[in-house]
Design a protein around this motif. Structure first.
Motif, mmCIF file in Angstrom:
data_model
loop_
_atom_site.group_PDB
_atom_site.id
_atom_site.type_symbol
_atom_site.label_atom_id
_atom_site.label_comp_id
_atom_site.label_asym_id
_atom_site.label_seq_id
_atom_site.Cartn_x
_atom_site.Cartn_y
_atom_site.Cartn_z
ATOM 1 N N ASP A 63 47.902 32.215 58.753
ATOM 2 C CA ASP A 63 46.457 32.032 58.918
ATOM 3 C C ASP A 63 45.871 31.280 57.731
ATOM 4 N N TYR A 64 44.970 30.370 58.042
ATOM 5 C CA TYR A 64 44.164 29.707 57.017
ATOM 6 C C TYR A 64 42.708 30.090 57.245
ATOM 7 N N THR A 65 42.008 30.489 56.162
ATOM 8 C CA THR A 65 40.607 30.893 56.267
ATOM 9 C C THR A 65 39.750 30.097 55.296
ATOM 10 N N TYR A 66 38.680 29.532 55.824
ATOM 11 C CA TYR A 66 37.651 28.868 55.038
ATOM 12 C C TYR A 66 36.527 29.874 54.835
ATOM 13 N N ILE A 67 36.276 30.255 53.585
ATOM 14 C CA ILE A 67 35.309 31.308 53.272
ATOM 15 C C ILE A 67 34.048 30.659 52.717
ATOM 16 N N GLN A 68 32.942 30.879 53.419
ATOM 17 C CA GLN A 68 31.693 30.180 53.120
ATOM 18 C C GLN A 68 30.571 31.176 52.849
ATOM 19 N N PRO A 69 30.298 31.480 51.582
ATOM 20 C CA PRO A 69 29.126 32.323 51.282
ATOM 21 C C PRO A 69 27.851 31.507 51.450
ATOM 22 N N GLU A 70 26.775 32.171 51.836
ATOM 23 C CA GLU A 70 25.509 31.455 51.962
ATOM 24 C C GLU A 70 24.975 31.028 50.595
ATOM 25 N N LYS A 71 25.430 31.712 49.553
ATOM 26 C CA LYS A 71 25.046 31.357 48.204
ATOM 27 C C LYS A 71 26.289 31.375 47.333
ATOM 28 N N TYR A 121 52.268 37.566 52.276
ATOM 29 C CA TYR A 121 52.056 36.624 51.176
ATOM 30 C C TYR A 121 50.638 36.088 51.288
ATOM 31 N N GLN A 122 49.889 36.145 50.189
ATOM 32 C CA GLN A 122 48.516 35.659 50.194
ATOM 33 C C GLN A 122 48.281 34.743 49.014
ATOM 34 N N ALA A 123 47.629 33.612 49.284
ATOM 35 C CA ALA A 123 47.250 32.661 48.244
ATOM 36 C C ALA A 123 45.767 32.367 48.376
ATOM 37 N N ASP A 124 45.037 32.471 47.263
ATOM 38 C CA ASP A 124 43.604 32.228 47.251
ATOM 39 C C ASP A 124 43.304 31.001 46.406
ATOM 40 N N PHE A 125 42.417 30.140 46.928
ATOM 41 C CA PHE A 125 42.124 28.855 46.300
ATOM 42 C C PHE A 125 40.628 28.699 46.081
ATOM 43 N N SER A 126 40.287 27.903 45.080
ATOM 44 C CA SER A 126 38.893 27.587 44.808
ATOM 45 C C SER A 126 38.402 26.539 45.793
ATOM 46 N N ASP A 127 37.139 26.142 45.629
ATOM 47 C CA ASP A 127 36.545 25.115 46.478
ATOM 48 C C ASP A 127 37.355 23.824 46.436
ATOM 49 N N ASP A 128 37.887 23.467 45.261
ATOM 50 C CA ASP A 128 38.669 22.241 45.097
ATOM 51 C C ASP A 128 40.148 22.424 45.405
ATOM 52 N N PHE A 129 40.482 23.565 45.972
ATOM 53 C CA PHE A 129 41.853 23.925 46.328
ATOM 54 C C PHE A 129 42.746 24.119 45.105
ATOM 55 N N ASP A 130 42.156 24.501 43.976
ATOM 56 C CA ASP A 130 42.944 24.949 42.834
ATOM 57 C C ASP A 130 43.395 26.380 43.109
ATOM 58 N N LEU A 131 44.648 26.666 42.820
ATOM 59 C CA LEU A 131 45.204 27.989 43.093
ATOM 60 C C LEU A 131 44.646 29.017 42.113
ATOM 61 N N ASN A 132 43.969 30.041 42.631
ATOM 62 C CA ASN A 132 43.452 31.116 41.795
ATOM 63 C C ASN A 132 44.445 32.258 41.658
ATOM 64 N N SER A 133 45.096 32.624 42.737
ATOM 65 C CA SER A 133 46.060 33.719 42.705
ATOM 66 C C SER A 133 46.963 33.615 43.919
ATOM 67 N N ASP A 164 29.955 29.178 45.754
ATOM 68 C CA ASP A 164 31.002 28.221 46.119
ATOM 69 C C ASP A 164 31.849 28.735 47.271
ATOM 70 N N VAL A 165 32.318 27.809 48.075
ATOM 71 C CA VAL A 165 33.255 28.162 49.138
ATOM 72 C C VAL A 165 34.638 28.380 48.526
ATOM 73 N N SER A 166 35.533 28.986 49.289
ATOM 74 C CA SER A 166 36.908 29.200 48.848
ATOM 75 C C SER A 166 37.828 29.141 50.067
ATOM 76 N N HIS A 167 39.135 29.168 49.797
ATOM 77 C CA HIS A 167 40.128 29.047 50.849
ATOM 78 C C HIS A 167 41.166 30.151 50.676
ATOM 79 N N ARG A 168 41.742 30.582 51.794
ATOM 80 C CA ARG A 168 42.766 31.621 51.766
ATOM 81 C C ARG A 168 43.858 31.298 52.774
ATOM 82 N N ILE A 169 45.089 31.442 52.339
ATOM 83 C CA ILE A 169 46.234 31.290 53.233
ATOM 84 C C ILE A 169 47.025 32.589 53.207
ATOM 85 N N VAL A 170 47.305 33.117 54.383
ATOM 86 C CA VAL A 170 48.042 34.373 54.504
ATOM 87 C C VAL A 170 49.188 34.197 55.495
#
Length: 318
Positions: A295-303, A16-28, A305-311
């Motif tokens: 697992d929770y992952t904080y995804i930080q691009p150098e350029k 099960y995977q959930a992807d979130f925006s920087d503000d923790f809005d659910l994207n998918s 927005d950041v995003s979040h992932r829970i698997v």
């Protein structure tokens, strides 16, 4: 007398995977079958063994199919389709990984979803020699693997008349728990009108006993686009650490809190083109054949927005 009875084994991973925006809005978010593998292996003679493995998560796919002849501990030869001897993490069964899947840098530079577009499953067709040297008590000080491959991924014939070479060496400096490793991949590829070099190298180290695991690797390489544009360079690294707690009356359950840092730069010429992944998770084995990871992952691009992932991933072996 050699027991020629085939042995059937395999594993299943439901994710099960959930992807979130920087503000923790659910994207998918979705459930899916990550891997469904079944293997048949056995011996034809005392020194000649084989393995056939398929995956059924999307459509039937041949994963492994090879024979291996062991001359002695120092030298074996195998031919067919199997994992490339590149990076230390590639050699680990995905069920036994500390995090739900391989790191981004391994995925992008070791033939899973390679930046050149070739490869899947970290495997290829070819011939490989392996061996263990300098035996000390219950382990070898040096292990090696080197092979020649098509360089065009699983279940594909060669398409550029050039063979690729890959190899890995592992050194245990008088301690079974410590591994120092280096590997390389040198080849050419041809994919969707892109072609050129596909060269990679890696170096890493690991400490592992029944409680503590610490492992890290640096992986880099250059990839050709075509004769006009030339090559682009990629690099990255990962570091993972976990500690096992033994639970239950007989202390046979294991609970591992784990941390991993993963960095990937697909093209070093792109300013601020790197991406960092910070993961914290729990790895739980209630019984020997059943595993659960969260697992929770904080995804930080150098350029950007950041995003979040829970698997969450449930695996069982048979």
């Amino acid at each position: 007398k050699v027991d020629r009875t085939p042995k059937i084994s395999g594993f299943v991973q439901t994710l099960y995977q959930a992807d979130f925006s920087d503000d923790f809005d659910l994207n998918s978010n979705t459930f899916r079958m990550r891997r469904v593998r079944m293997s048949i292996d056995g011996k034809l003679t005392e020194n000649l063994s084989y393995k056939i493995q398929g995956d059924f998560s999307r459509s039937p796919m041949l994963v492994d199919a090879y024979v291996k002849y062991k001359v002695c501990d120092a030298f074996s030869i195998q031919a067919g389709q199997f994992k490339l001897p590149f990076t230390m993490e590639t050699a680990i069964n995905p069920v036994n990984l500390e995090i739900f899947d391989y790191g981004e840098v391994v995925s992008k530079l070791a033939g899973y979803s390679d930046v050149c577009g070739v490869g899947a499953l970290g495997r290829d067709m070819g011939v490989m020699a392996t061996g263990k040297l300098f035996q000390k008590d219950d382990f070898s000080l040096l292990e090696y693997a080197v092979g020649v491959f098509n360089g065009n991924g699983v279940n594909n014939t060669d398409n550029n008349n050039r063979k690729d070479v890959a190899g890995r060496v592992e050194f245990h400096p008088w301690l079974k728990e410590v591994t120092l490793t280096g590997s390389f991949y040198i080849g050419k590829y041809n994919k969707d009108e892109n072609f050129g070099d596909r060269n990679r190298y890696s170096g890493g180290a690991q400490f592992k006993n029944d409680r503590l695991i610490v492992r890290g690797e640096y992986v880099a390489g250059d990839t050709g686009v075509n004769d006009t544009i030339g090559n682009f360079k990629s690099n990255g690294l990962y570091a993972v650490a976990g500690y096992n707690f033994f639970l239950g009356k007989e202390k046979k359950q294991t609970l591992m809190p784990v941390l991993r840092f993963d960095r990937m730069v697909a093209d070093t010429d792109i300013e601020k083109g790197g991406k960092n992944y910070f993961t914290a998770g729990i790895n739980y084995w209630p019984v020997k054949c059943l595993n659960f990871k969260l697992d929770y992952t904080y995804i930080q691009p150098e350029k950007g927005d950041v995003s979040h992932r829970i698997v969450a991933i449930l695996s069982f072996k048979f």
